[in-house]
Design a protein around this motif. Structure first.
Motif: not given
Length: 224
Positions: A80-92
């Motif tokens: 809707r607003y063209a705002t960026p976001f990112s996804l971070v996945l991590y494990d041990i």
């Protein structure tokens, strides 16, 4: 004499009536208080059940169900607003070995310690959840892939330098993917997971970023 008796009867009736009114009011107040206590108990129970439905019981973080809801909300906001976001996945790295050699209690303690450490290093606006097992997810709001990659790299350093009570030396591998408008949740998760897998294959204790998605000439989408 007769007048005195009548007056005495009247006074007695008034006192009795007053006492009855008082007792009735007292009983009503007790009844209202009981009802209020019951309502409060039900509200607390409902709140507790709602919290249990969205909270991981080991770490106290949001669980996968709550993560899925928040991810859908962030995707809708980005569209809707063209705002960026990112996804971070991590494990041990090597978590199975820790569980097998030191027991699940130590493993759970490590999950809690690690969650608390990472929670202190991210912004309040970011969304932090336990994805499952020893895998965690961070929705980095208002963040480009570059910014999220810097966050992941800083967390690699933070974790590797920290001395945990549950295990002497712990490292994590991270995968980062920036959301692309029109992308599905499955695609975003898959790209972040592939980046995490690449971090594992490239030696662990590192962060890798997924390449951006680009539309091709046919209008389909492919990974660059």
């Amino acid at each position: 004499m007769f007048a005195s008796r009548v007056l005495g009867i009247i006074v007695t009736l008034m006192v009795t009536a007053t006492a009855l009114v008082y007792l009735a009011g007292r009983e009503r107040r007790i009844h209202d208080n009981v009802q209020m206590d019951q309502r409060l108990e039900l509200e607390l129970l409902a709140r507790d059940l709602k919290s249990q439905a969205t909270t991981d019981p080991v770490t106290g973080l949001r669980n996968r169900a709550k993560f899925n809801k928040r991810l859908a909300d962030e995707m809708a906001r980005a569209e809707r607003y063209a705002t960026p976001f990112s996804l971070v996945l991590y494990d041990i790295d090597g978590f199975k070995t820790i569980n097998d050699t030191q027991g699940h209690q130590v493993g759970d303690q490590l999950l809690v310690e690690l969650s608390e450490l990472v929670a202190r290093k991210i912004r309040r606006t970011d969304f932090f959840a336990r994805w499952g097992g020893d895998e965690f997810a961070i929705i980095a709001t208002q963040s480009s892939g570059d910014r999220a990659a810097r966050l992941a790299k800083s967390l690699v350093k933070t974790v590797s330098e920290h001395r945990f009570k549950a295990a002497p030396h712990v490292t994590c591998s991270f995968g980062v993917a920036e959301y692309s408008r029109g992308e599905t949740a499955e695609s975003l998760l898959s790209r972040a997971d592939e980046a995490l897998y690449r971090a594992k294959m490239n030696g662990r204790n590192r962060a890798e970023r997924a390449p951006p998605r680009k539309p091709n000439g046919s209008g389909l989408v492919e990974v660059a």
